[in-house]
Design a protein around this motif. Structure first.
Motif, PDB file in Angstrom:
ATOM      1  N   VAL A   1       0.871  -1.172   0.000  1.00  0.00           N
ATOM      2  CA  VAL A   1       0.000   0.000   0.000  1.00  0.00           C
ATOM      3  C   VAL A   1       0.908   1.222   0.000  1.00  0.00           C
ATOM      4  CG1 VAL A   1      -1.811   1.258   1.210  1.00  0.00           C
ATOM      5  CG2 VAL A   1      -1.781  -1.245   1.267  1.00  0.00           C
ATOM      6  N   ARG A   2       0.763   2.057  -1.016  1.00  0.00           N
ATOM      7  CA  ARG A   2       1.608   3.238  -1.170  1.00  0.00           C
ATOM      8  C   ARG A   2       0.764   4.501  -1.067  1.00  0.00           C
ATOM      9  NH1 ARG A   2       4.494   1.177  -6.735  1.00  0.00           N
ATOM     10  NH2 ARG A   2       5.581  -0.622  -5.833  1.00  0.00           N
ATOM     11  N   VAL A   3       1.193   5.403  -0.192  1.00  0.00           N
ATOM     12  CA  VAL A   3       0.566   6.711  -0.069  1.00  0.00           C
ATOM     13  C   VAL A   3       1.698   7.729  -0.211  1.00  0.00           C
ATOM     14  CG1 VAL A   3      -0.878   8.237   1.320  1.00  0.00           C
ATOM     15  CG2 VAL A   3      -1.206   5.756   1.461  1.00  0.00           C
ATOM     16  N   ALA A   4       1.970   8.077  -1.445  1.00  0.00           N
ATOM     17  CA  ALA A   4       3.097   8.974  -1.745  1.00  0.00           C
ATOM     18  C   ALA A   4       2.722  10.407  -1.392  1.00  0.00           C
ATOM     19  CB  ALA A   4       3.453   8.873  -3.221  1.00  0.00           C
ATOM     20  N   PRO A   5       3.643  11.152  -0.879  1.00  0.00           N
ATOM     21  CA  PRO A   5       5.063  10.864  -0.713  1.00  0.00           C
ATOM     22  C   PRO A   5       5.444  10.383   0.690  1.00  0.00           C
ATOM     23  CG  PRO A   5       4.730  13.198  -0.395  1.00  0.00           C
ATOM     24  CD  PRO A   5       3.366  12.582  -0.658  1.00  0.00           C
ATOM     25  N   TRP A   6       4.478   9.989   1.515  1.00  0.00           N
ATOM     26  CA  TRP A   6       4.776   9.808   2.937  1.00  0.00           C
ATOM     27  C   TRP A   6       4.878   8.395   3.452  1.00  0.00           C
ATOM     28  CZ3 TRP A   6       0.900  14.066   2.762  1.00  0.00           C
ATOM     29  CH2 TRP A   6       1.535  15.295   2.672  1.00  0.00           C
TER      30      TRP A   6
ATOM     31  N   ALA B   1       4.819   3.790   2.604  1.00  0.00           N
ATOM     32  CA  ALA B   1       4.407   2.559   1.939  1.00  0.00           C
ATOM     33  C   ALA B   1       4.608   1.429   2.934  1.00  0.00           C
ATOM     34  CB  ALA B   1       5.237   2.318   0.685  1.00  0.00           C
ATOM     35  N   ILE B   2       3.661   0.503   2.925  1.00  0.00           N
ATOM     36  CA  ILE B   2       3.732  -0.654   3.816  1.00  0.00           C
ATOM     37  C   ILE B   2       3.359  -1.899   3.037  1.00  0.00           C
ATOM     38  CG2 ILE B   2       3.226   0.626   5.935  1.00  0.00           C
ATOM     39  CD1 ILE B   2       0.298  -0.462   5.658  1.00  0.00           C
ATOM     40  N   LYS B   3       3.693  -3.039   3.610  1.00  0.00           N
ATOM     41  CA  LYS B   3       3.249  -4.318   3.063  1.00  0.00           C
ATOM     42  C   LYS B   3       2.335  -4.953   4.096  1.00  0.00           C
ATOM     43  CE  LYS B   3       7.191  -4.868   0.107  1.00  0.00           C
ATOM     44  NZ  LYS B   3       8.416  -5.595  -0.207  1.00  0.00           N
ATOM     45  N   ILE B   4       1.212  -5.487   3.593  1.00  0.00           N
ATOM     46  CA  ILE B   4       0.206  -6.079   4.469  1.00  0.00           C
ATOM     47  C   ILE B   4      -0.307  -7.379   3.869  1.00  0.00           C
ATOM     48  CG2 ILE B   4      -0.509  -3.854   5.423  1.00  0.00           C
ATOM     49  CD1 ILE B   4      -3.009  -4.068   3.554  1.00  0.00           C
ATOM     50  N   LEU B   5      -1.082  -8.087   4.631  1.00  0.00           N
ATOM     51  CA  LEU B   5      -1.806  -9.291   4.235  1.00  0.00           C
ATOM     52  C   LEU B   5      -0.882 -10.445   3.838  1.00  0.00           C
ATOM     53  CD1 LEU B   5      -4.695  -7.707   2.169  1.00  0.00           C
ATOM     54  CD2 LEU B   5      -4.805  -8.574   4.504  1.00  0.00           C
ATOM     55  N   ASP B   6      -1.331 -11.631   4.193  1.00  0.00           N
ATOM     56  CA  ASP B   6      -0.602 -12.831   3.804  1.00  0.00           C
ATOM     57  C   ASP B   6      -0.658 -12.991   2.298  1.00  0.00           C
ATOM     58  OD1 ASP B   6       0.116 -13.593   6.377  1.00  0.00           O
ATOM     59  OD2 ASP B   6      -1.795 -14.621   6.696  1.00  0.00           O
ATOM     60  N   GLY B   7       0.311 -13.696   1.795  1.00  0.00           N
ATOM     61  CA  GLY B   7       0.357 -13.946   0.365  1.00  0.00           C
ATOM     62  C   GLY B   7       1.781 -14.001  -0.104  1.00  0.00           C
ATOM     63  N   PRO B   8       1.967 -14.132  -1.402  1.00  0.00           N
ATOM     64  CA  PRO B   8       3.320 -14.207  -1.930  1.00  0.00           C
ATOM     65  C   PRO B   8       4.110 -12.951  -1.581  1.00  0.00           C
ATOM     66  CG  PRO B   8       1.701 -14.619  -3.652  1.00  0.00           C
ATOM     67  CD  PRO B   8       0.957 -14.183  -2.440  1.00  0.00           C
ATOM     68  N   ALA B   9       5.346 -13.152  -1.188  1.00  0.00           N
ATOM     69  CA  ALA B   9       6.222 -12.031  -0.875  1.00  0.00           C
ATOM     70  C   ALA B   9       6.733 -11.391  -2.156  1.00  0.00           C
ATOM     71  CB  ALA B   9       7.384 -12.511  -0.009  1.00  0.00           C
ATOM     72  N   SER B  10       7.512 -10.353  -1.997  1.00  0.00           N
ATOM     73  CA  SER B  10       8.073  -9.629  -3.130  1.00  0.00           C
ATOM     74  C   SER B  10       8.939 -10.518  -4.005  1.00  0.00           C
ATOM     75  CB  SER B  10       8.948  -8.472  -2.622  1.00  0.00           C
ATOM     76  OG  SER B  10       8.224  -7.626  -1.797  1.00  0.00           O
ATOM     77  N   ASP B  11       8.932 -10.215  -5.274  1.00  0.00           N
ATOM     78  CA  ASP B  11       9.859 -10.839  -6.212  1.00  0.00           C
ATOM     79  C   ASP B  11      11.264 -10.366  -5.833  1.00  0.00           C
ATOM     80  OD1 ASP B  11      11.604 -11.133  -8.416  1.00  0.00           O
ATOM     81  OD2 ASP B  11       9.953 -11.037  -9.837  1.00  0.00           O
TER      82      ASP B  11
ATOM     83  N   ASP C   1       0.644  -7.620  -5.639  1.00  0.00           N
ATOM     84  CA  ASP C   1      -0.505  -6.734  -5.454  1.00  0.00           C
ATOM     85  C   ASP C   1      -0.014  -5.380  -4.926  1.00  0.00           C
ATOM     86  OD1 ASP C   1      -2.697  -8.678  -5.995  1.00  0.00           O
ATOM     87  OD2 ASP C   1      -1.788  -9.685  -4.283  1.00  0.00           O
ATOM     88  N   VAL C   2      -0.353  -4.313  -5.647  1.00  0.00           N
ATOM     89  CA  VAL C   2       0.077  -2.965  -5.267  1.00  0.00           C
ATOM     90  C   VAL C   2      -1.124  -2.036  -5.336  1.00  0.00           C
ATOM     91  CG1 VAL C   2       1.575  -1.016  -5.842  1.00  0.00           C
ATOM     92  CG2 VAL C   2       2.416  -3.349  -6.140  1.00  0.00           C
ATOM     93  N   ILE C   3      -1.293  -1.244  -4.268  1.00  0.00           N
ATOM     94  CA  ILE C   3      -2.375  -0.260  -4.199  1.00  0.00           C
ATOM     95  C   ILE C   3      -1.740   1.098  -3.957  1.00  0.00           C
ATOM     96  CG2 ILE C   3      -4.405   0.487  -2.897  1.00  0.00           C
ATOM     97  CD1 ILE C   3      -4.821  -2.530  -2.212  1.00  0.00           C
ATOM     98  N   GLU C   4      -2.107   2.084  -4.781  1.00  0.00           N
ATOM     99  CA  GLU C   4      -1.580   3.438  -4.631  1.00  0.00           C
ATOM    100  C   GLU C   4      -2.732   4.416  -4.427  1.00  0.00           C
ATOM    101  OE1 GLU C   4       0.788   4.162  -8.118  1.00  0.00           O
ATOM    102  OE2 GLU C   4       2.416   2.897  -7.397  1.00  0.00           O
ATOM    103  N   LEU C   5      -2.543   5.299  -3.436  1.00  0.00           N
ATOM    104  CA  LEU C   5      -3.568   6.296  -3.116  1.00  0.00           C
ATOM    105  C   LEU C   5      -2.900   7.632  -2.813  1.00  0.00           C
ATOM    106  CD1 LEU C   5      -4.182   3.613  -0.863  1.00  0.00           C
ATOM    107  CD2 LEU C   5      -6.363   4.522  -1.513  1.00  0.00           C
ATOM    108  N   ASP C   6      -3.602   8.701  -3.099  1.00  0.00           N
ATOM    109  CA  ASP C   6      -3.151  10.020  -2.674  1.00  0.00           C
ATOM    110  C   ASP C   6      -3.450  10.176  -1.184  1.00  0.00           C
ATOM    111  OD1 ASP C   6      -2.254  10.820  -5.186  1.00  0.00           O
ATOM    112  OD2 ASP C   6      -4.205  11.662  -5.745  1.00  0.00           O
ATOM    113  N   PRO C   7      -2.703  11.031  -0.495  1.00  0.00           N
ATOM    114  CA  PRO C   7      -2.908  11.190   0.951  1.00  0.00           C
ATOM    115  C   PRO C   7      -4.341  11.540   1.344  1.00  0.00           C
ATOM    116  CG  PRO C   7      -0.858  12.211   0.311  1.00  0.00           C
ATOM    117  CD  PRO C   7      -1.546  11.803  -0.962  1.00  0.00           C
ATOM    118  N   ASP C   8      -4.977  12.448   0.613  1.00  0.00           N
ATOM    119  CA  ASP C   8      -6.339  12.836   0.984  1.00  0.00           C
ATOM    120  C   ASP C   8      -7.310  11.668   0.836  1.00  0.00           C
ATOM    121  OD1 ASP C   8      -5.923  13.110  -1.808  1.00  0.00           O
ATOM    122  OD2 ASP C   8      -7.640  14.465  -1.987  1.00  0.00           O
TER     123      ASP C   8
END
Length: 128
Positions: A60-65, A67-77, A85-92
């Motif tokens: 989960v990425r909230v740029a510019p402040w 990013a975290i990794k959550i939930l079980d599942g395959p780890a990073s390549d 799985d990647v989710i990006e959102l604006d701060p607001d």
């Protein structure tokens, strides 16, 4: 690296409460808050989400402040360090979702959420 330092947790909680109080006054009120308040509120709420749903499967990425990794599942390549799985959102957008001001479906339908992967819906984890 943690999204927020342990010594900043109280500051983050204060910033989060300040943002929520401003949001309760009016939809525009949070925009008047100083940038450091926004940054700490985002970092603190990402910390809360990470504690609620730990794991390496979704970033989960909230740029510019933060990013975290959550939930079980395959780890990073190991070659690119990004989970499938990647989710990006604006701060607001993120703070509105975290506070329950809006829903995942509302923000997704409005085109405010960029999500790639099978687990592209955090509605079961929100609001915080």
């Amino acid at each position: 690296m943690p999204v927020i330092r342990d010594q900043d947790l109280a500051k983050g909680e204060r910033a989060w409460n300040q943002w929520r109080e401003a949001a309760e006054q009016s939809a525009d009120a949070p925009t008047q808050l100083p940038r450091p308040v926004w940054a700490m509120a985002v970092r603190y709420t990402l910390f809360l989400l990470e504690r609620k749903a730990p794991g390496p499967g979704v970033e989960v990425r909230v740029a510019p402040w933060g990013a975290i990794k959550i939930l079980d599942g395959p780890a990073s390549d190991p070659h690119n360090l990004t989970p499938p799985d990647v989710i990006e959102l604006d701060p607001d957008v993120w703070l509105r979702l975290a506070a329950g001001v809006t829903t995942w479906a509302q923000e997704k339908d409005a085109g405010h959420i960029s999500a790639v992967g099978e687990r592209d819906d955090l509605s079961a984890l929100l609001p915080l």
